[in-house]
Design a protein around this motif. Sequence first.
Motif, short mmCIF file in Angstrom:
data_model
loop_
_atom_site.label_atom_id
_atom_site.label_comp_id
_atom_site.label_asym_id
_atom_site.label_seq_id
_atom_site.Cartn_x
_atom_site.Cartn_y
_atom_site.Cartn_z
N LEU A 1 15.48 13.06 -4.24
CA LEU A 1 14.59 12.14 -4.96
C LEU A 1 15.16 11.75 -6.31
N LYS A 2 15.80 12.68 -6.98
CA LYS A 2 16.43 12.34 -8.26
C LYS A 2 17.52 11.30 -8.05
N LYS A 3 18.27 11.45 -6.96
CA LYS A 3 19.29 10.46 -6.62
C LYS A 3 18.64 9.11 -6.32
N GLU A 4 17.53 9.14 -5.59
CA GLU A 4 16.82 7.91 -5.23
C GLU A 4 16.30 7.20 -6.49
N ILE A 5 15.77 7.98 -7.42
CA ILE A 5 15.29 7.40 -8.68
C ILE A 5 16.44 6.74 -9.42
N SER A 6 17.58 7.43 -9.50
CA SER A 6 18.75 6.90 -10.19
C SER A 6 19.22 5.58 -9.58
N LEU A 7 19.23 5.50 -8.24
CA LEU A 7 19.66 4.28 -7.57
C LEU A 7 18.70 3.13 -7.85
N ASN A 8 17.40 3.42 -7.85
CA ASN A 8 16.41 2.37 -8.14
C ASN A 8 16.50 1.90 -9.59
N LEU A 9 16.85 2.79 -10.49
CA LEU A 9 17.04 2.39 -11.88
C LEU A 9 18.28 1.49 -12.01
N TYR B 1 12.22 -1.21 -10.86
CA TYR B 1 11.37 -0.32 -11.66
C TYR B 1 10.01 -0.05 -11.00
N GLY B 2 9.54 -0.99 -10.18
CA GLY B 2 8.25 -0.80 -9.53
C GLY B 2 8.25 0.37 -8.56
N GLN B 3 9.45 0.74 -8.06
CA GLN B 3 9.55 1.86 -7.13
C GLN B 3 9.61 3.20 -7.84
N VAL B 4 10.08 3.17 -9.08
CA VAL B 4 10.41 4.42 -9.77
C VAL B 4 9.18 5.29 -10.02
N GLY B 5 8.08 4.67 -10.45
CA GLY B 5 6.88 5.45 -10.77
C GLY B 5 6.39 6.26 -9.60
N ARG B 6 6.31 5.65 -8.41
CA ARG B 6 5.87 6.37 -7.22
C ARG B 6 6.83 7.50 -6.88
N LEU B 7 8.11 7.25 -7.08
CA LEU B 7 9.12 8.29 -6.80
C LEU B 7 8.98 9.47 -7.76
N VAL B 8 8.62 9.17 -9.00
CA VAL B 8 8.41 10.25 -9.97
C VAL B 8 7.23 11.11 -9.54
N VAL B 9 6.16 10.47 -9.08
CA VAL B 9 5.00 11.22 -8.57
C VAL B 9 5.43 12.06 -7.37
N ARG C 1 8.53 5.41 -17.11
CA ARG C 1 8.78 4.42 -16.06
C ARG C 1 7.58 4.28 -15.13
N CYS C 2 6.54 5.05 -15.38
CA CYS C 2 5.37 5.05 -14.50
C CYS C 2 4.30 4.07 -14.95
N GLU C 3 3.53 3.57 -13.99
CA GLU C 3 2.37 2.73 -14.28
C GLU C 3 1.23 3.63 -14.80
N HIS C 4 0.19 2.97 -15.35
CA HIS C 4 -0.92 3.72 -15.97
C HIS C 4 -1.53 4.73 -15.01
N GLN C 5 -1.80 4.32 -13.76
CA GLN C 5 -2.45 5.23 -12.80
C GLN C 5 -1.54 6.40 -12.45
N GLU C 6 -0.24 6.13 -12.38
CA GLU C 6 0.72 7.20 -12.08
C GLU C 6 0.77 8.20 -13.22
#
Length: 274
Positions: A171-179, A184-192, A217-222
Amino acid sequence: MSALDAKKIAEAEALMGQVDSAPDEYAKAGMYFKAATAYRLAKSSDKSKDCFLKAIDCYENNKSWFHAAKSYEQIILLAKENGTLSEVEEYANRACSLYQQHGSPEAAAAALDKAAKMTESKHPELALEFYKRALAVVLIGDATHQASEFASKVSRILVKLKRYEEASKALKKEISLNLQTKSYGQVGRLVVALVLVQLAYGDLADAKKTFKKWGNRCEHQEVSTLQKLLQAFDDGDQELAAKVLASPFIRHMDVEYALLSKNISMPQCIQNGI
């Protein structure tokens, strides 16, 4: 034997009878390939596979790597039709190598992706290895967008297999690739998702580090969800943790993470405030 099967077998045998008169290896490979296809349509799987393998030998002798790889993919389809998925690993990896040799990384990754989808339900560990190799292949070609898709598949299977520490790294790798791709819209969900995985294997400290590093990088709800969840674990508040984990936001995540949330329990030491 049906009339159609008999017709196809006759067609295949006629082609096999012409092979020796073929002008070169490429033409011979084409005849073997057509015969293999006819045998396959006649449901004569063993003869079909044998002809595809002979076609591959001829294509390789002619250095036609792409066509040889395509022939391996046909054998993989035969394995699927016959339920002999144990053969898929060998032939998918060979197809991948030949596509790479030809200089077609996209085709190499696509072959592995097909093999993974074919095996994932019954052999998830094998599918995982296909997705890992596909990820490595596209990263060589610097196809970051495609790499993030394969990274996502790797992460999800690891979660499904309950290999949580490996899933955390994935998941850390996935976050890095999305960054890198500014997705950025994908990153918040990945952090959760990453926090859920870290809590699943009992590493609250790492979960806090994750939120501190990528929470911006997360949205308010995240952000709200993670703050409440981490606070509940910090306080040993099992009731609040259960409430957050059962929230619609968590339940509407991708299925692997939604299912994971149902299996996260607060360690006894945290509940007791130790």
